[in-house]
Design a protein around this motif. Structure first.
Motif, PDB file in Angstrom:
ATOM      1  N   UNK A  32      -7.651 -26.553 -53.831  1.00 41.22           N
ATOM      2  CA  UNK A  32      -8.176 -27.533 -52.882  1.00 41.22           C
ATOM      3  C   UNK A  32      -7.110 -28.082 -51.945  1.00 41.22           C
ATOM      4  N   UNK A  33      -5.973 -28.474 -52.501  1.00 40.62           N
ATOM      5  CA  UNK A  33      -4.959 -29.164 -51.693  1.00 40.62           C
ATOM      6  C   UNK A  33      -4.026 -28.190 -50.992  1.00 40.62           C
ATOM      7  N   UNK A  34      -3.401 -27.316 -51.750  1.00 38.99           N
ATOM      8  CA  UNK A  34      -2.367 -26.467 -51.158  1.00 38.99           C
ATOM      9  C   UNK A  34      -2.972 -25.314 -50.368  1.00 38.99           C
ATOM     10  N   UNK A  35      -3.840 -24.537 -50.999  1.00 38.83           N
ATOM     11  CA  UNK A  35      -4.374 -23.367 -50.304  1.00 38.83           C
ATOM     12  C   UNK A  35      -5.297 -23.774 -49.159  1.00 38.83           C
ATOM     13  N   UNK A  36      -6.278 -24.627 -49.426  1.00 36.08           N
ATOM     14  CA  UNK A  36      -7.263 -24.952 -48.397  1.00 36.08           C
ATOM     15  C   UNK A  36      -6.740 -25.941 -47.357  1.00 36.08           C
ATOM     16  N   UNK A  37      -6.277 -27.100 -47.783  1.00 36.03           N
ATOM     17  CA  UNK A  37      -5.908 -28.127 -46.817  1.00 36.03           C
ATOM     18  C   UNK A  37      -4.554 -27.870 -46.177  1.00 36.03           C
TER      19      UNK A  37
END
Length: 114
Positions: free
Chosen positions: A15-20
């Protein structure tokens, strides 16, 4: 809920590193090794893996060579909902070499589904 910490870490990474952060780097034109170096350095500064055992565990997990993710398109095509996983090579841990001039070459080899 889960009692497995790595499941939580995997979801946070996704959620945080890959997507955002990955999307942000792409929007800023930094979706290359230099942008991911900034992310690695920031994770190191925040998690302090050299001084904290839990920080080192999380840092090492986030910078692992691969990370399991759900393969949603494959799941939909096969009518499955919980039993298809992918192992992705992580751009966060990518470092260019002279024999690999283009990050797009590496991206083509980044996914294995099982």
């Amino acid at each position: 809920m889960t009692d497995k910490l790595h499941n939580v870490w995997s979801k946070v990474h996704h959620a945080v590193i890959q997507n955002h952060i990955g999307s942000l780097l792409g929007a800023l034109g930094l979706d290359d090794p230099s942008g991911w170096t900034i992310v690695r350095d920031t994770l190191s500064a925040v998690l302090r893996p050299e001084k904290s055992a839990p920080g080192k565990q999380l840092y090492d997990f986030f910078l692992g060579d691969t990370m399991p993710f759900k393969c949603f398109l494959r799941m939909r095509m096969e009518g499955k909902y919980r039993d298809v996983s992918c192992l992705w090579n992580l751009f966060l841990n990518y470092t260019p070499t002279d024999s690999e001039p283009s990050l797009s070459m590496w991206r083509d080899k980044s996914q294995m589904c099982f």
